[in-house]
Write an enzyme that holds these catalytic residues in place. Structure first.
Site, PDB file in Angstrom:
ATOM      1  CE  LYS A 114      -2.298   1.578   3.628  1.00 57.25           C
ATOM      2  NZ  LYS A 114      -2.031   3.025   3.532  1.00 57.25           N
ATOM      3  CG  ASP A 126      -4.699   4.557   1.857  1.00 54.82           C
ATOM      4  OD1 ASP A 126      -5.872   4.861   1.640  1.00 54.82           O
ATOM      5  OD2 ASP A 126      -4.213   4.443   3.000  1.00 54.82           O
ATOM      6  NE  ARG A 127      -5.675  11.436  -4.908  1.00 61.66           N
ATOM      7  CZ  ARG A 127      -6.681  12.196  -4.492  1.00 61.66           C
ATOM      8  NH1 ARG A 127      -7.365  11.844  -3.422  1.00 61.66           N
ATOM      9  NH2 ARG A 127      -7.003  13.300  -5.134  1.00 61.66           N
ATOM     10  CE  LYS A 128      -7.821   6.651   4.098  1.00 62.99           C
ATOM     11  NZ  LYS A 128      -6.385   6.353   3.981  1.00 62.99           N
ATOM     12  CG  PHE A 129      -9.894   8.671  -5.786  1.00 62.48           C
ATOM     13  CD1 PHE A 129      -9.387   9.681  -6.586  1.00 62.48           C
ATOM     14  CD2 PHE A 129      -9.248   7.445  -5.795  1.00 62.48           C
ATOM     15  CE1 PHE A 129      -8.264   9.482  -7.376  1.00 62.48           C
ATOM     16  CE2 PHE A 129      -8.125   7.226  -6.583  1.00 62.48           C
ATOM     17  CZ  PHE A 129      -7.632   8.248  -7.371  1.00 62.48           C
ATOM     18  CB  ILE A 145     -18.356  15.744  -8.698  1.00 61.89           C
ATOM     19  CG1 ILE A 145     -17.200  16.531  -9.332  1.00 61.89           C
ATOM     20  CG2 ILE A 145     -19.146  16.606  -7.731  1.00 61.89           C
ATOM     21  CD1 ILE A 145     -17.656  17.581 -10.323  1.00 61.89           C
ATOM     22  CB  SER A 163     -16.629  15.198 -13.873  1.00 65.21           C
ATOM     23  OG  SER A 163     -15.688  15.982 -14.516  1.00 65.21           O
TER      24      SER A 163
HETATM   25  O1  6AU Z   1       0.011   0.843  10.574  1.00 64.12           O
HETATM   26  P1  6AU Z   1       0.059   2.354  10.546  1.00 64.12           P
HETATM   27  O2  6AU Z   1      -0.763   2.983  11.620  1.00 64.12           O
HETATM   28  O3  6AU Z   1       1.462   2.884  10.504  1.00 64.12           O
HETATM   29  O4  6AU Z   1      -0.536   2.803   9.126  1.00 64.12           O
HETATM   30  C1  6AU Z   1      -1.854   2.580   8.761  1.00 64.12           C
HETATM   31  C2  6AU Z   1      -2.087   2.949   7.322  1.00 64.12           C
HETATM   32  C3  6AU Z   1      -1.920   4.425   6.990  1.00 64.12           C
HETATM   33  C4  6AU Z   1      -3.336   4.972   6.957  1.00 64.12           C
HETATM   34  O5  6AU Z   1      -3.477   6.021   6.019  1.00 64.12           O
HETATM   35  C5  6AU Z   1      -4.150   3.751   6.530  1.00 64.12           C
HETATM   36  O6  6AU Z   1      -3.415   2.600   6.955  1.00 64.12           O
HETATM   37  N1  6AU Z   1      -5.513   3.669   7.109  1.00 64.12           N
HETATM   38  C6  6AU Z   1      -6.642   3.476   6.286  1.00 64.12           C
HETATM   39  C7  6AU Z   1      -6.592   3.093   4.893  1.00 64.12           C
HETATM   40  C8  6AU Z   1      -5.769   2.000   4.438  1.00 64.12           C
HETATM   41  O7  6AU Z   1      -7.366   3.536   4.099  1.00 64.12           O
HETATM   42  C9  6AU Z   1      -7.919   3.514   6.830  1.00 64.12           C
HETATM   43  C10 6AU Z   1      -8.077   3.583   8.213  1.00 64.12           C
HETATM   44  O8  6AU Z   1      -9.184   3.507   8.725  1.00 64.12           O
HETATM   45  N2  6AU Z   1      -6.964   3.685   9.010  1.00 64.12           N
HETATM   46  C11 6AU Z   1      -5.694   3.714   8.488  1.00 64.12           C
HETATM   47  O9  6AU Z   1      -4.746   3.771   9.266  1.00 64.12           O
HETATM   48  O10 6AU Z   1      -1.321   4.520   5.716  1.00 64.12           O
END
Ligand code: 6AU
Length: 395
Positions: free
Chosen positions: A66, A101-104, A107, A109
């Site tokens: 990731k 893990d861009r979390k788009f 909207i 477009s």
């Molecule tokens: O194990 P860590 O705490 O060093 O890193 C956790 C990674 C980070 C966060 O941006 C991501 O997981 N994350 C996400 C994701 C994957 O979307 C969601 C979430 O609820 N919690 C979280 O930590 O890169």
């Protein structure tokens, strides 16, 4: 309300391959069996160099790597020789998928452009990405459409070589110009030998007019490699399984690990419905619990939802679950501590065996260890054991 555990919690990853609607999910499930791994490394390091070194070293222990490309210093955006392309080569070599893990969230477009264009061109190197669907389900279908369009546009591999007639002041402008031409050519019928063009300074740095000749050769893409890159060594392919399909997949961010997270049951229920409606593109969830087979009443009993999901749809669920907030406790302690910034941690056993996730996402638990390679192996063993224990427990 369902009483017995959903079938997908009891089956092995290998058994779930058959019922999987998404080619990338089938591939991932098979990869997990081959590598006996249900571990994702969250490679949140500082520089591109560290990222590539870590991916190469830890690659054998993981099935998903990731990234957060936007926190990496020195990310090289070149589509064929840059950081994304290099990661893709390492993914082929070690057998893992890349999850940006861009979390788009926007909207439809806008997310289409953010996903496929701009500097990072995420769709080109990331097999998987994720979306926070607070903007509504339409953004999921918009992203699916964009991924499909991208997939259709690459029936051929494009190899580009650039020769410059007149020296240019700015290397970046030169590369960008060549890339624009590649993009144009990609849209039309493949042919041998591209054009030469002179482009005036258009606001980019460096006003020297250059003659750039772009030579294009196209090869049928019978091998799903996008970018043939870099060194000989990186051309190696993981021997246990064929290369990953070109299909792209989305994980819906349904629940978060952070303290005080505002994603409530109603939101999570909307995520479940969006996943069930978009199975061709949605591989599963980033969540804190298993959501396969879940009903509205379990998640949001008060919510007056007009649009329900059927019992059959719930039964058919075979979504992949990936869960962050995973850490092993320090020696002598029984539970892992938070990071003081809102992150909450659970052990692999709690997440995989008890809460029913498939893949544990581990970041700092591995990357800040004295020996990240050995630590990744330890997390792989623990997470796999938790999966085996779950199957035994529910058999
Ligand atoms: O194990 P860590 O705490 O060093 O890193 C956790 C990674 C980070 C966060 O941006 C991501 O997981 N994350 C996400 C994701 C994957 O979307 C969601 C979430 O609820 N919690 C979280 O930590 O890169």
């Amino acid at each position: 309300m369902s009483t017995s555990p959903h079938w997908s919690l009891k089956q092995s990853f290998a058994e779930r391959v058959e019922s999987s609607a998404h080619p990338l999910t089938s591939y991932l499930l098979r990869l997990m069996e081959v590598k006996q791994s249900n571990l994702c490394l969250s490679a949140d390091v500082e520089t591109a160099r560290e990222l590539l070194t870590l991916a190469d070293k830890v690659g054998p222990s993981i099935v998903v790597l990731k990234t957060h490309y936007d926190l990496i210093t020195g990310w090289d955006y070149h589509p064929h020789t840059g950081t994304g392309a290099k990661l893709a080569a390492l993914a082929r070599k070690h057998g893992f998928l890349i999850f940006e893990d861009r979390k788009f969230v926007d909207i439809g477009s806008t997310v289409q452009k953010q996903y496929t264009a701009g500097t990072a061109r995420i769709v080109e190197w990331a097999h998987i990405t994720n979306a926070d669907i607070h903007a509504g389900e339409a953004m999921v279908s918009a992203m699916a459409q964009a991924a499909q369009k991208w997939r259709e546009r690459i029936p051929y591999e494009v190899k580009t070589s650039v020769s410059v007639g007149t020296p240019v002041a700015d290397q970046f402008a030169e590369e960008a110009e060549a890339q624009d031409q590649v993009d144009e050519l990609r849209k039309i019928v493949p042919r041998e030998n591209g054009t030469s063009s002179a482009k005036d300074a258009d606001g980019r740095k460096g006003s020297i007019v250059s003659i750039t000749t772009v030579t294009q050769t196209y090869e049928p893409a019978d091998s799903p490699r996008l970018a043939k890159t870099i060194s000989e060594d990186d051309e190696t392919v993981f021997p246990g399984i064929e290369e990953a399909p070109l299909d792209r997949g989305l994980l819906i961010l349904a629940q978060m690990s952070s303290k005080g997270c505002l994603m409530d049951g109603k939101y999570t229920w909307e995520c479940v419905k969006a996943a069930r409606k978009n199975k061709d593109f949605v591989m599963g969830y980033v969540a804190q619990q298993n959501l396969n087979g879940i009903t509205k009443d379990e998640l949001a009993p008060e919510y007056q939802d007009e649009e329900t999901s059927t019992e059959e749809e719930a039964q058919a669920d075979n979504f992949i679950h990936m869960t962050p907030g995973c850490k092993l406790p320090p020696p002598g302690e029984s539970a892992p501590q938070g990071d003081g910034l809102g992150q909450q941690y659970n052990t692999p056993d709690n997440l995989v065996n008890i809460k029913g996730t498939d893949i544990a996402i581990v970041g700092r638990g591995i990357i800040t260890a004295a020996d990240p390679v050995a630590e990744a192996e330890r997390y792989r063993r623990k997470s796999w054991k938790a999966y085996q224990d779950r199957r035994e427990r529910l058999a």
